[in-house]
Design a protein around this motif. Structure first.
Motif, PDB file in Angstrom:
ATOM      1  N   ILE A 185     -10.611 -12.569  -6.357  1.00 59.95           N
ATOM      2  CA  ILE A 185      -9.968 -12.501  -7.705  1.00 59.95           C
ATOM      3  C   ILE A 185      -8.555 -12.819  -7.963  1.00 59.95           C
ATOM      4  CG2 ILE A 185     -11.935 -10.890  -8.702  1.00 59.95           C
ATOM      5  CD1 ILE A 185     -10.172  -8.715  -7.858  1.00 59.95           C
ATOM      6  N   LEU A 186      -8.026 -13.393  -6.691  1.00 57.51           N
ATOM      7  CA  LEU A 186      -6.639 -13.573  -6.790  1.00 57.51           C
ATOM      8  C   LEU A 186      -6.425 -14.845  -7.777  1.00 57.51           C
ATOM      9  CD1 LEU A 186      -5.040 -13.661  -3.238  1.00 57.51           C
ATOM     10  CD2 LEU A 186      -4.750 -12.109  -5.282  1.00 57.51           C
ATOM     11  N   GLU A 187      -7.169 -15.668  -8.003  1.00 61.43           N
ATOM     12  CA  GLU A 187      -6.883 -16.767  -8.778  1.00 61.43           C
ATOM     13  C   GLU A 187      -7.092 -16.543 -10.285  1.00 61.43           C
ATOM     14  OE1 GLU A 187     -10.940 -17.868  -6.883  1.00 61.43           O
ATOM     15  OE2 GLU A 187      -9.000 -16.710  -6.556  1.00 61.43           O
ATOM     16  N   ILE A 188      -7.590 -15.410 -10.706  1.00 64.50           N
ATOM     17  CA  ILE A 188      -7.549 -15.028 -11.931  1.00 64.50           C
ATOM     18  C   ILE A 188      -6.211 -14.270 -12.356  1.00 64.50           C
ATOM     19  CG2 ILE A 188     -10.015 -14.998 -12.216  1.00 64.50           C
ATOM     20  CD1 ILE A 188      -9.977 -11.832 -12.173  1.00 64.50           C
ATOM     21  N   ALA A 189      -5.431 -13.975 -11.489  1.00 66.82           N
ATOM     22  CA  ALA A 189      -4.253 -12.992 -11.700  1.00 66.82           C
ATOM     23  C   ALA A 189      -3.130 -13.828 -12.515  1.00 66.82           C
ATOM     24  CB  ALA A 189      -3.649 -12.410 -10.295  1.00 66.82           C
ATOM     25  N   ASP A 190      -2.573 -13.270 -13.518  1.00 65.57           N
ATOM     26  CA  ASP A 190      -1.324 -13.712 -14.049  1.00 65.57           C
ATOM     27  C   ASP A 190      -0.031 -12.954 -13.435  1.00 65.57           C
ATOM     28  OD1 ASP A 190      -2.568 -15.431 -16.049  1.00 65.57           O
ATOM     29  OD2 ASP A 190      -3.498 -13.719 -16.926  1.00 65.57           O
ATOM     30  N   ILE A 191      -0.403 -11.578 -13.131  1.00 64.99           N
ATOM     31  CA  ILE A 191       0.447 -10.912 -12.467  1.00 64.99           C
ATOM     32  C   ILE A 191      -0.317 -10.193 -11.285  1.00 64.99           C
ATOM     33  CG2 ILE A 191       2.104  -8.907 -12.697  1.00 64.99           C
ATOM     34  CD1 ILE A 191       2.222  -9.593 -15.603  1.00 64.99           C
ATOM     35  N   LEU A 192       0.455 -10.124 -10.323  1.00 59.68           N
ATOM     36  CA  LEU A 192      -0.106  -9.348  -8.946  1.00 59.68           C
ATOM     37  C   LEU A 192       0.543  -8.223  -8.874  1.00 59.68           C
ATOM     38  CD1 LEU A 192      -0.751 -12.408  -6.369  1.00 59.68           C
ATOM     39  CD2 LEU A 192      -2.642 -10.555  -7.199  1.00 59.68           C
ATOM     40  N   VAL A 193      -0.113  -7.028  -8.686  1.00 62.75           N
ATOM     41  CA  VAL A 193       0.510  -5.632  -8.478  1.00 62.75           C
ATOM     42  C   VAL A 193       0.236  -5.009  -7.127  1.00 62.75           C
ATOM     43  CG1 VAL A 193       0.901  -3.459  -9.746  1.00 62.75           C
ATOM     44  CG2 VAL A 193       0.319  -5.526 -11.195  1.00 62.75           C
ATOM     45  N   VAL A 194       1.287  -4.745  -6.482  1.00 61.88           N
ATOM     46  CA  VAL A 194       0.802  -4.082  -5.282  1.00 61.88           C
ATOM     47  C   VAL A 194       1.229  -2.486  -5.640  1.00 61.88           C
ATOM     48  CG1 VAL A 194       1.489  -3.341  -2.742  1.00 61.88           C
ATOM     49  CG2 VAL A 194       1.386  -5.939  -3.708  1.00 61.88           C
ATOM     50  N   ASN A 195       0.191  -1.706  -5.713  1.00 59.50           N
ATOM     51  CA  ASN A 195       0.376  -0.419  -6.055  1.00 59.50           C
ATOM     52  C   ASN A 195       0.630   0.622  -5.095  1.00 59.50           C
ATOM     53  OD1 ASN A 195       0.272   1.930  -7.961  1.00 59.50           O
ATOM     54  ND2 ASN A 195      -1.591   2.205  -7.656  1.00 59.50           N
ATOM     55  N   LYS A 196       0.837   1.889  -5.032  1.00 63.44           N
ATOM     56  CA  LYS A 196       1.142   2.874  -3.832  1.00 63.44           C
ATOM     57  C   LYS A 196       2.321   2.241  -3.245  1.00 63.44           C
ATOM     58  CE  LYS A 196      -3.735   4.000  -4.005  1.00 63.44           C
ATOM     59  NZ  LYS A 196      -4.998   4.580  -3.201  1.00 63.44           N
ATOM     60  N   ALA A 197       3.285   1.572  -3.786  1.00 61.47           N
ATOM     61  CA  ALA A 197       4.579   1.231  -3.096  1.00 61.47           C
ATOM     62  C   ALA A 197       5.208   2.541  -2.313  1.00 61.47           C
ATOM     63  CB  ALA A 197       5.479   0.486  -3.990  1.00 61.47           C
ATOM     64  N   ASP A 198       4.792   3.717  -2.846  1.00 64.43           N
ATOM     65  CA  ASP A 198       5.341   4.802  -2.000  1.00 64.43           C
ATOM     66  C   ASP A 198       4.853   4.905  -0.689  1.00 64.43           C
ATOM     67  OD1 ASP A 198       2.810   7.143  -2.669  1.00 64.43           O
ATOM     68  OD2 ASP A 198       3.232   5.475  -4.263  1.00 64.43           O
ATOM     69  N   LYS A 199       3.714   4.140  -0.361  1.00 64.19           N
ATOM     70  CA  LYS A 199       2.952   4.364   0.963  1.00 64.19           C
ATOM     71  C   LYS A 199       3.481   3.173   1.958  1.00 64.19           C
ATOM     72  CE  LYS A 199      -1.204   5.327   1.007  1.00 64.19           C
ATOM     73  NZ  LYS A 199      -2.758   5.789   0.870  1.00 64.19           N
ATOM     74  N   PRO A 200       3.522   3.457   3.155  1.00 57.08           N
ATOM     75  CA  PRO A 200       3.989   2.700   4.115  1.00 57.08           C
ATOM     76  C   PRO A 200       2.738   1.403   4.140  1.00 57.08           C
ATOM     77  CG  PRO A 200       2.821   4.319   5.343  1.00 57.08           C
ATOM     78  CD  PRO A 200       3.009   4.797   3.851  1.00 57.08           C
ATOM     79  N   ASN A 242       4.427   7.892  -9.193  1.00 50.48           N
ATOM     80  CA  ASN A 242       5.690   8.466  -9.516  1.00 50.48           C
ATOM     81  C   ASN A 242       6.431   7.467 -10.352  1.00 50.48           C
ATOM     82  OD1 ASN A 242       6.898   6.243  -7.903  1.00 50.48           O
ATOM     83  ND2 ASN A 242       7.077   7.393  -6.043  1.00 50.48           N
ATOM     84  N   GLY A 243       5.790   6.392 -10.872  1.00 47.33           N
ATOM     85  CA  GLY A 243       6.450   5.502 -12.069  1.00 47.33           C
ATOM     86  C   GLY A 243       7.462   4.392 -11.565  1.00 47.33           C
ATOM     87  N   ASP A 244       7.678   4.301 -10.423  1.00 51.63           N
ATOM     88  CA  ASP A 244       8.529   3.366  -9.757  1.00 51.63           C
ATOM     89  C   ASP A 244       7.847   1.972 -10.288  1.00 51.63           C
ATOM     90  OD1 ASP A 244      10.243   5.158  -8.718  1.00 51.63           O
ATOM     91  OD2 ASP A 244       9.778   4.965  -6.713  1.00 51.63           O
TER      92      ASP A 244
END
Ligand SMILES: Nc1nc2c(ncn2[C@@H]2O[C@H](COP(=O)(O)OP(=O)(O)OP(=O)(O)O)[C@@H](O)[C@H]2O)c(=O)[nH]1
Ligand SMILES: [Mg+2]
Length: 323
Positions: A185-200, A242-244
């Motif tokens: 499903i990567l090719e359908i992305a207009d924006i890629l989001v890595v969530n849980k940036a608070d985690k390693p 946390n909203g970051d």
């Protein structure tokens, strides 16, 4: 007043009732949609997809609350609508309930409207129902319609086709490094989001995605979306918890809209959806018409012979008079 007019005037109860009528495929619902069609076309439809557990619902919750507060929204009575789609519903009543609970921050806001939808029949049917629901919410005056689906295949691609902006959500710690790559499903992305940036692991996931993007550039060009050259798919790290990074994500969503509106992309995406809807309705009608005019027993006989390898599917078509 007619239900469609009440929905168009933004009456929540009427919108909710119409959504049910549409979901159930009733004539009343579908006729109301036809009536509302000319009023649609101004909402920004945003698809949110990605593997289970990536934090899509949490992020949708955050996004909805942030979008409602945008200055441009100040005069709008209806601002943000959320459609949460669960394609695996027979087994996940719990998940839907979970979504409802997670989204409770939204539930009592008069300017936000939430709806969960489950599969009835096919996945294709679900994508259509989602499209129709989005159309109604658009016509009712919502400025943003967020559509959450679990990244599971064709349904996501169909929903991406309906959305103006598709966010594909990833998160570290879901097992394999990058799930979306595997799910295709990567090719359908207009924006890629890595969530849980608070985690390693978020940085590593973002780097992996950037790498895949570089490799997959050609893929995207041959993909199912109307292709708008010139948009660079960003990879953004956020924490829905946390909203970051949410403000940057909103900026990116707005930038994508501006990009589409500057070129022909906005029109093209709306048009592509209408065309695919028309095509699928036409297929259905033609097939149903043909089937009704065809002897059932003859057809069963043909299915049997194909199963017994006595006849190939192409030969069967010829036998039925198709070239
Ligand atoms: N640490 C951390 N946890 C998060 C974050 N966002 C979501 N979570 C947690 O991740 C879990 C899954 O979140 P959901 O929002 O339900 O994920 P989803 O992608 O909607 O899941 P499905 O609907 O089942 O596909 C929950 O326990 C969330 O609290 C985040 O930014 N950081
Ligand atoms: Mg969810």
């Amino acid at each position: 007043m007619h239900l469609a007019e009440r929905a168009a005037a933004g009456e929540r109860l009427a919108i909710a009732r119409l959504l049910t009528l549409i979901e159930n495929g009733t004539d009343e619902g579908l006729e109301a949609l036809d009536q509302l069609y000319p009023r649609s076309g101004s909402a920004h439809l945003i698809g949110i997809t990605g593997p289970s557990g990536a934090g899509k619902s949490t992020l949708v919750n955050r996004l909805a609350l942030a979008l409602v507060d945008l200055p441009e929204q100040r005069d709008a009575a209806l601002r943000v609508a959320v459609i949460a789609i669960d394609p695996t519903s027979p087994f996940s009543g719990g998940a839907l309930l979970g979504d409802r609970i997670r989204m409770r921050d939204l539930a009592d806001r008069p300017d936000i409207f939430i709806r969960s939808m489950a599969t009835r029949g096919t996945l294709g049917g679900l994508a259509r129902a989602a499209g129709e629901a989005a159309l109604l919410l658009d016509a009712a005056g919502f400025k943003y319609v967020l559509i959450e689906t679990v990244g599971a295949g064709q349904a996501e691609v169909d929903i991406a086709r309906l959305a103006h902006t598709t966010l594909v959500i990833e998160a570290p710690g879901l097992g394999d490094d990058v799930q979306a790559g595997k799910a295709g499903i990567l090719e359908i992305a207009d924006i890629l989001v890595v969530n849980k940036a608070d985690k390693p692991g978020a940085d590593a996931a973002a780097r992996a995605l950037e790498l895949m993007l570089e490799i997959g550039d050609e893929l995207r060009n041959s993909g199912q979306q109307p292709n708008e050259p010139g948009w660079h798919v960003p990879v953004l790290k956020v924490s829905a918890l946390n909203g970051d990074g949410i403000a940057d994500l909103i900026d990116s969503i707005q930038a994508h809209r501006n990009f589409l509106k500057t070129g022909s992309g906005w029109q093209a995406r709306g048009g592509a959806y209408a065309r695919s809807m028309f095509d699928s309705l036409l297929h259905e009608r033609l097939f149903a018409g043909w089937q009704a005019g065809t002897d059932r027993q003859l057809l069963e006989g043909i299915y049997d012979r194909m199963a017994n390898r006595a006849l190939s599917p192409r030969q069967a078509l010829r036998e039925l008079g198709f070239k």
